[in-house]
Enzyme design. Structure first.
Site, PDB file in Angstrom:
ATOM      1  N   PRO A   2      37.147  31.907  33.797  1.00  0.00           N
ATOM      2  CA  PRO A   2      35.730  31.492  33.807  1.00  0.00           C
ATOM      3  C   PRO A   2      34.967  31.981  32.577  1.00  0.00           C
ATOM      4  CG  PRO A   2      36.351  32.598  35.866  1.00  0.00           C
ATOM      5  CD  PRO A   2      37.443  32.838  34.875  1.00  0.00           C
ATOM      6  N   GLU A   3      34.327  31.056  31.878  1.00  0.00           N
ATOM      7  CA  GLU A   3      33.413  31.431  30.799  1.00  0.00           C
ATOM      8  C   GLU A   3      32.094  30.722  31.093  1.00  0.00           C
ATOM      9  OE1 GLU A   3      34.860  32.081  27.011  1.00  0.00           O
ATOM     10  OE2 GLU A   3      36.942  32.297  27.607  1.00  0.00           O
ATOM     11  N   LYS A  51      27.298  34.164  32.428  1.00  0.00           N
ATOM     12  CA  LYS A  51      28.416  34.029  33.356  1.00  0.00           C
ATOM     13  C   LYS A  51      28.027  34.454  34.771  1.00  0.00           C
ATOM     14  CE  LYS A  51      31.450  36.137  30.536  1.00  0.00           C
ATOM     15  NZ  LYS A  51      32.807  36.633  30.264  1.00  0.00           N
ATOM     16  N   ASN A 166      36.668  35.509  26.836  1.00  0.00           N
ATOM     17  CA  ASN A 166      37.770  35.875  25.964  1.00  0.00           C
ATOM     18  C   ASN A 166      38.363  34.702  25.185  1.00  0.00           C
ATOM     19  OD1 ASN A 166      39.302  37.930  24.957  1.00  0.00           O
ATOM     20  ND2 ASN A 166      40.979  37.550  26.376  1.00  0.00           N
ATOM     21  N   ARG A 251      40.377  43.144  26.694  1.00  0.00           N
ATOM     22  CA  ARG A 251      41.026  41.847  26.924  1.00  0.00           C
ATOM     23  C   ARG A 251      41.926  41.484  25.756  1.00  0.00           C
ATOM     24  NH1 ARG A 251      37.696  38.966  30.330  1.00  0.00           N
ATOM     25  NH2 ARG A 251      39.218  37.312  30.267  1.00  0.00           N
TER      26      ARG A 251
END
Ligand SMILES: [Zn+2]
Length: 272
Positions: A2-3, A51, A166, A251
Site C-alpha cells: 500500500p502506498e 497513507k 517504498n 525497508r
C-alpha cells in the site's frame, strides 16, 4: 504494497459505499475499542490523508475511524450475502449499511478517535500528494530542512510529503537518475523530483497495477524488486540494501549503480 495511491482508491471506494448512509452494524475488533458501536449514526465521508484513512461519522463533532494499511491491510466493499475474499478471522472492522458491507482486514493501525483528535492523528503529515490541498512549495521547504539527510529517506518520511512508500521512493530516484543516498541538499533538481512524485501517484491512482514505466503488463517498474533481473533500462544488476532511520521504517532499497551513480560533492577547500 500500500502506498498513497492504494489508500486513495480505498478511500474512494469506502466513500461511495458509506457516505450519507446510516450504519446498521458497527463491529470494531480491537480490544481497546471493542465496546464502540456507532450503529444508527450516519457516515459523512471517507478520506485519505497520505497513507492514512479516515472514516468520519456522527456529525460535526462526531467520531473518526482512523486506519493505516501498513504492509498487509486492505478494505473491501461487499454486497450483503457476498462471499468475503479474505478469511473472517482477519477482519478488524465491519461496517454495514442497508446496501453494503465494508470490511477492513489486517489493518496495521485501527483506532477510534473524536473529530477533535484528528489533528493529533494526522496533522503531522506533510502536504498530501493526492490531496486537494497539495502544496509543492511546502513539501520542498520541509525536505530542505534536513539537507544532510539521504533523499531515499527524506522521500519516505511522511512529515515531508505524504503518500510515497517504498516502491515510489526507489522509482522516483531512478527516474531522476539520483543515487538514493545523495543528501537532499545535493540533489540537482529537487522540484522536479517532487513534481514527478505527484505525477506518478496521480497516474496510478485509478489503476490496480502500479506502473512507472508506462507498461502495465510486466516490466511495470524500473528497479524495484528487480535485484535478480537487473535494471530495466541497462540490465546492470540492481543493488539491494536496507535503508531506514528513526523516523522511517527500515525497508528494501533498490537502485541501479549505473543509471544512478553516486556523485560525491567536491571537497570543501580549507581556507588558509
Ligand atoms: Zn540502469
Amino acid at each position: 504494497m500500500p502506498e498513497g495511491d492504494t489508500v486513495w482508491r480505498a478511500a474512494r471506494d469506502l466513500h461511495r459505499a458509506l457516505a450519507g448512509k446510516v450504519l446498521t452494524r458497527c463491529d470494531v475488533r480491537v480490544p481497546r475499542f471493542a465496546t464502540v458501536d456507532f450503529t444508527g449514526d450516519t457516515v459523512q465521508e471517507a478520506v485519505a490523508r497520505g497513507k492514512h484513512l479516515l472514516i468520519r461519522g456522527g456529525g460535526e463533532d462526531g467520531w473518526d475511524i482512523h486506519s493505516h494499511l501498513k504492509m498487509e491491510g486492505l478494505w473491501h466493499v461487499y454486497a450483503h450475502g457476498e462471499k468475503w475474499r479474505r478469511p473472517a478471522f482477519k477482519a478488524r472492522c465491519i461496517l454495514e449499511t442497508e446496501d453494503a458491507v465494508v470490511v477492513g482486514f489486517e489493518l496495521g493501525l485501527l483506532r477510534v478517535i473524536s473529530r477533535a483528535e484528528e489533528d493529533d492523528a494526522v496533522g503531522f503529515l506533510g502536504p498530501d500528494l493526492l490531496g486537494p490541498d497539495w502544496d509543492a512549495e511546502e513539501a520542498l521547504r520541509r525536505l530542505r530542512e534536513q539537507p544532510e539527510r539521504p533523499i531515499g529517506l527524506a522521500l519516505l518520511d511522511q512529515r515531508n510529503l505524504a503518500g510515497i512508500g517504498n516502491v515510489y521512493r526507489c522509482e522516483i530516484c531512478f527516474l531522476t537518475g539520483v543515487h538514493p543516498l545523495t543528501p537532499v541538499g545535493e540533489v540537482p533538481n529537487l522540484p522536479r523530483m517532487v513534481e514527478l512524485s505527484r505525477k506518478l501517484l496521480e497516474a496510478n491512482k485509478l489503476r490496480t497495477t502500479r506502473a512507472t514505466t508506462g507498461q502495465l503488463r510486466g516490466n511495470n517498474l524500473w528497479v524495484y524488486g528487480r535485484s535478480k533481473r537487473g535494471c530495466l533500462r541497462c540490465k546492470t544488476p540492481v543493488a539491494l540494501e536496507q535503508l531506514g532511520d528513526r523516523d522511517t521504517e527500515l525497508r528494501e532499497l533498490y537502485y541501479c549503480p549505473h543509471c544512478q551513480p553516486r556523485v560525491e560533492a567536491p571537497e570543501a577547500t580549507a581556507l588558509p
